[in-house]
Design a protein around this motif. Structure first.
Motif, PDB file in Angstrom:
ATOM      1  N   ALA A 175       0.838  -1.204   0.000  1.00  0.00           N
ATOM      2  CA  ALA A 175       0.000   0.000   0.000  1.00  0.00           C
ATOM      3  C   ALA A 175       0.871   1.251   0.000  1.00  0.00           C
ATOM      4  O   ALA A 175       0.547   2.247  -0.658  1.00  0.00           O
ATOM      5  N   VAL A 176       1.956   1.224   0.746  1.00  0.00           N
ATOM      6  CA  VAL A 176       2.941   2.309   0.733  1.00  0.00           C
ATOM      7  C   VAL A 176       4.117   1.809  -0.107  1.00  0.00           C
ATOM      8  O   VAL A 176       4.713   0.780   0.224  1.00  0.00           O
ATOM      9  N   PRO A 177       4.452   2.483  -1.217  1.00  0.00           N
ATOM     10  CA  PRO A 177       5.504   1.990  -2.110  1.00  0.00           C
ATOM     11  C   PRO A 177       6.834   1.751  -1.386  1.00  0.00           C
ATOM     12  O   PRO A 177       7.265   2.571  -0.558  1.00  0.00           O
ATOM     13  N   ILE A 178       7.454   0.633  -1.701  1.00  0.00           N
ATOM     14  CA  ILE A 178       8.793   0.303  -1.185  1.00  0.00           C
ATOM     15  C   ILE A 178       9.709   0.237  -2.395  1.00  0.00           C
ATOM     16  O   ILE A 178       9.522  -0.579  -3.291  1.00  0.00           O
ATOM     17  N   LEU A 179      10.701   1.121  -2.414  1.00  0.00           N
ATOM     18  CA  LEU A 179      11.579   1.264  -3.571  1.00  0.00           C
ATOM     19  C   LEU A 179      12.975   0.734  -3.319  1.00  0.00           C
ATOM     20  O   LEU A 179      13.489   0.814  -2.196  1.00  0.00           O
ATOM     21  N   ILE A 180      13.593   0.220  -4.384  1.00  0.00           N
ATOM     22  CA  ILE A 180      15.047   0.061  -4.412  1.00  0.00           C
ATOM     23  C   ILE A 180      15.553   1.419  -4.894  1.00  0.00           C
ATOM     24  O   ILE A 180      15.338   1.781  -6.047  1.00  0.00           O
ATOM     25  N   THR A 181      16.153   2.189  -4.011  1.00  0.00           N
ATOM     26  CA  THR A 181      16.614   3.526  -4.404  1.00  0.00           C
ATOM     27  C   THR A 181      17.920   3.459  -5.192  1.00  0.00           C
ATOM     28  O   THR A 181      18.152   4.269  -6.082  1.00  0.00           O
ATOM     29  N   LYS A 182      18.749   2.460  -4.868  1.00  0.00           N
ATOM     30  CA  LYS A 182      20.021   2.289  -5.578  1.00  0.00           C
ATOM     31  C   LYS A 182      20.495   0.857  -5.411  1.00  0.00           C
ATOM     32  O   LYS A 182      20.367   0.277  -4.345  1.00  0.00           O
ATOM     33  N   ALA A 183      21.032   0.290  -6.491  1.00  0.00           N
ATOM     34  CA  ALA A 183      21.642  -1.040  -6.447  1.00  0.00           C
ATOM     35  C   ALA A 183      23.044  -0.918  -7.020  1.00  0.00           C
ATOM     36  O   ALA A 183      23.236  -0.304  -8.075  1.00  0.00           O
TER      37      ALA A 183
END
Length: 196
Positions: A175-183
């Motif tokens: 419901a609340v977006p969970i992002l990979i901000t950097k890999a």
């Protein structure tokens, strides 16, 4: 002198170490070790996406507590990202879908994996290779979480809903977006700092 000899003796092991990747996420960092010897095509494919910055800003778009969390295919707005060609399934490499392992997501076609991957929350041996046929190919394990499994478990506890992803309704979306901000590969950030 003894220290120099000891360091030289360690050098081959250091050169042959498995690649490590850090996934910086909005829920915290997750570090993964990649099994290059056992899944060479899959690891090369994953690292190509990592090195190009493909995963930066992508969603964990499918989260099923007691099963797995999946990401790597949709941007922060829920739009599907264009990928490279699919890769050959390497699920017959002897690795098992155990808790904390990374495996490639795919469609019903056994050789359709591109960029999406998942992290197993439990032992999912039903996803393992059992034969070179449509039902038996399984899902190719290519790495494992070495640090940050608590972050993965926290992501798994997030409330999920049904939402549109690239115009199609999808279930199990946080419901609340969970992002990979950097890999990025571990070690590269140190090399960049030394070069400056």
């Amino acid at each position: 002198m003894r220290l120099v000899v000891a360091l030289i003796a360690l050098l081959p092991g250091l050169l042959l170490a498995n690649p490590m990747v850090r996934l910086e996420t909005t829920a915290g960092p997750v570090t993964v070790e990649l099994f290059e010897d056992q899944a060479p095509k899959t690891v090369a494919n994953f690292l190509q996406y990592v090195d190009s910055g493909f995963y930066d800003g992508t969603l964990f778009h499918r989260v099923i507590q007691g099963f797995m969390i999946q990401g790597g295919g949709f941007d922060k707005d829920g739009q599907r990202k264009a990928t490279q060609a699919p890769i050959q399934n390497e699920a017959d490499n002897g690795l098992s879908n155990r808790r904390g392992t990374l495996a490639m997501a795919r469609t019903g076609n056994p050789h359709s994996a591109t960029a999406q991957f998942f992290i197993n929350l439990v032992d999912n041996r039903n996803l393992d290779f059992s034969g070179k046929n449509q039902r038996g190919w399984g899902y190719a394990v290519f790495g494992k979480v070495t640090d940050g499994m608590a972050v993965v478990d926290n992501i798994a506890r997030e409330r999920t809903t049904s939402q549109r992803l690239s115009g199609m309704m999808a279930r199990d979306v946080p419901a609340v977006p969970i992002l990979i901000t950097k890999a990025y590969r571990l070690g590269e950030e140190n090399e960049e700092q030394e070069a400056q």
